[in-house]
Scaffold this motif. Structure first.
Motif, PDB file in Angstrom:
ATOM      1  N   UNK A   1       0.879  -1.161   0.083  1.00 14.01           N
ATOM      2  CA  UNK A   1      -0.030   0.014  -0.018  1.00 14.01           C
ATOM      3  C   UNK A   1       0.698   1.189  -0.021  1.00 14.01           C
ATOM      4  N   UNK A   2       1.711   1.335   0.994  1.00 20.45           N
ATOM      5  CA  UNK A   2       2.758   2.336   1.058  1.00 20.45           C
ATOM      6  C   UNK A   2       3.406   2.762  -0.261  1.00 20.45           C
ATOM      7  N   UNK A   3       4.129   1.640  -0.722  1.00 21.42           N
ATOM      8  CA  UNK A   3       4.780   1.939  -1.935  1.00 21.42           C
ATOM      9  C   UNK A   3       4.056   2.139  -3.207  1.00 21.42           C
ATOM     10  N   UNK A   4       2.753   1.373  -3.344  1.00 28.95           N
ATOM     11  CA  UNK A   4       1.930   1.846  -4.307  1.00 28.95           C
ATOM     12  C   UNK A   4       1.496   3.391  -4.533  1.00 28.95           C
ATOM     13  N   UNK A   5       1.210   3.864  -3.196  1.00 27.24           N
ATOM     14  CA  UNK A   5       0.440   5.261  -3.046  1.00 27.24           C
ATOM     15  C   UNK A   5       1.501   6.004  -3.311  1.00 27.24           C
ATOM     16  N   UNK A   6       2.626   5.691  -2.776  1.00 24.21           N
ATOM     17  CA  UNK A   6       3.792   6.918  -2.838  1.00 24.21           C
ATOM     18  C   UNK A   6       4.346   7.228  -4.360  1.00 24.21           C
ATOM     19  N   UNK A   7       4.314   5.910  -5.135  1.00 24.02           N
ATOM     20  CA  UNK A   7       4.622   5.877  -6.469  1.00 24.02           C
ATOM     21  C   UNK A   7       3.650   6.458  -7.346  1.00 24.02           C
ATOM     22  N   UNK A   8       2.291   6.168  -7.090  1.00 18.81           N
ATOM     23  CA  UNK A   8       1.159   6.675  -7.835  1.00 18.81           C
ATOM     24  C   UNK A   8       1.161   8.197  -7.551  1.00 18.81           C
TER      25      UNK A   8
END
Length: 417
Positions: free
Chosen positions: A180-187
């Motif tokens: 979740x953290x990696x995906x949201x920060x990347x997005x």
């Protein structure tokens, strides 16, 4: 990939935000089964585990649309990162409380706060809409995102269960949090494709997107549709256990998702003419009818075939639903509108799971599919009752006309499927 899918990824930034969205929405399918496995691996009851997962789902159903409403107003980056930090802190607290034997009320308090998790799928679909609004490519983009949803539900639950059972109890939810953290920060780092924010001002319509008549019909229908999904999950796992092959339950549910995934791939390369509403209603009815073979399946092999076939109706119906939201909700409220569908599904899944669990305990696993059929029938009934509302334009928008005199809504009906 078929050429229509290759075409949508030719858009600048599309590959990046789609990949980030895949990573960021994995928790959608991992957190529930991960917490369920974690709690039972720690020696606590299935009742507690089920209550915690239902609490998270219902909290997300309440909080999620409000987070998305703020996203429409202030933009994805400004809202998603703080919301994600709140959700991650809450899930981390839940893991610590479970591992250290803290009181149950603390587990439920953290579960309520964990509902702040953003609807990453809605954020990605909003980006596709900003790029391809009023073009045929939007149908293909929505189809691709439905395929990604199904892939998450094929991979996520067994991954979370395996991590928690084979590594350490907290591993499944922990990996979900990292995703979740990696995906949201990347997005949110991909600013070039972020949809335009719609700040409120004195003349703004500050009402909820749920006031749109068409959206009300879609959400009500998807509460019943969510009950179908929740009941099928519980009844299938129970049926596999009754047949002496409990481990087969996950495979059967994967076949259910695989049928939907395959249908979504095919549906995405097709082009339809005419309004989308009749196809949506046909899909809802097909989902209801497809519950009948589940009641008749007498062994695991027949049930596997029935689940795969019934899954074929899911993705096309979801794809058409998202297209209808884009057609019937004002642009300034699009993300909130999409999240309300997820809310309806979450509420329905919680209701369907709980009712089916009671029915299975009382009358056996196969009887659980009666709940599935009843929920599917209810979805079709709501769809028929509210069909006329789906023909109304989005609240606050007048049906625009083009040079040929066709309304904007009519053009959308020709475009989406």
């Amino acid at each position: 990939m078929p050429s229509p899918y290759r075409a949508i990824f030719a858009a600048p930034g599309a590959k990046g935000f789609s990949a980030a969205g895949l990573l960021g929405r994995m928790p959608l399918s991992m957190v529930g089964i991960g917490i369920l496995t974690m709690i039972t691996e720690l020696g606590r009851s299935y009742g507690l585990a089920g209550a915690l997962t239902a609490t998270i789902a219902l909290s997300a159903a309440v909080v999620g649309p409000q987070v998305s409403r703020l996203v429409d107003q202030y933009g994805q980056r400004r809202v998603l990162r703080p919301a994600t930090l709140i959700a991650v802190t809450a899930v981390t607290g839940l893991l610590l409380a479970a591992a250290n034997g803290w009181p149950d009320w603390m587990l439920f308090a953290f579960a309520v706060a964990a509902g702040c998790v953003p609807s990453v799928g809605s954020m990605v679909r909003a980006r596709w809409t900003a790029i391809f609004r009023d073009t045929p490519q939007l149908h293909t983009a929505y189809s691709f995102e439905s395929i990604v949803d199904e892939l998450c539900f094929i991979v996520g639950p067994p991954l979370a269960a395996t991590l928690s059972a084979g590594w350490f109890p907290e591993a499944g939810p922990l990996v979900a949090v990292v995703c979740l953290v990696a995906g949201v920060w990347w997005l949110t780092a991909l600013r070039g494709t972020e949809p335009e924010a719609h700040p409120r001002h004195a003349q703004s319509d500050t009402s909820s997107a749920l006031r749109a008549p068409g959206l009300q019909v879609l959400v009500a229908t998807f509460v019943a549709t969510g009950a179908v999904f929740g009941s099928v999950d519980v009844a299938t796992l129970a049926f596999a256990a009754e047949q002496g092959s409990k481990s087969t339950g996950g495979l059967l549910l994967a076949l259910y998702a695989a049928g939907s995934c395959l249908a979504g791939i095919v549906f995405g390369v097709l082009h339809f003419k005419g309004r989308a509403e009749p196809r949506w209603l046909l899909g809802i009815c097909a989902m209801a009818v497809s519950m009948i073979p589940l009641l008749l399946a007498g062994n695991l092999a027949l049930l596997a075939v029935a689940l795969f076939v019934s899954g074929l109706a899911i993705a096309p119906t979801m794809i058409t639903t998202m297209a209808l939201i884009e057609a019937h909700v004002p642009h300034a409220k699009l993300t909130e509108g999409m999240t309300w569908i997820s809310t309806g599904l979450a509420v329905g899944i919680a209701l369907g799971s709980s009712v089916t669990g009671w029915v299975v305990d009382s009358a056996g696993a196969r009887t659980g599919y009666v709940v599935s059929l009843a929920a599917g029938t209810a979805a079709a009934a709501v769809g028929f009752a509210g069909y006329r509302r789906l023909k109304r334009p989005a609240q606050g928008e007048e049906p625009a006309t083009d040079g040929d005199g066709d309304s904007r809504e009519g053009r959308r009906g020709d475009r989406v499927a």
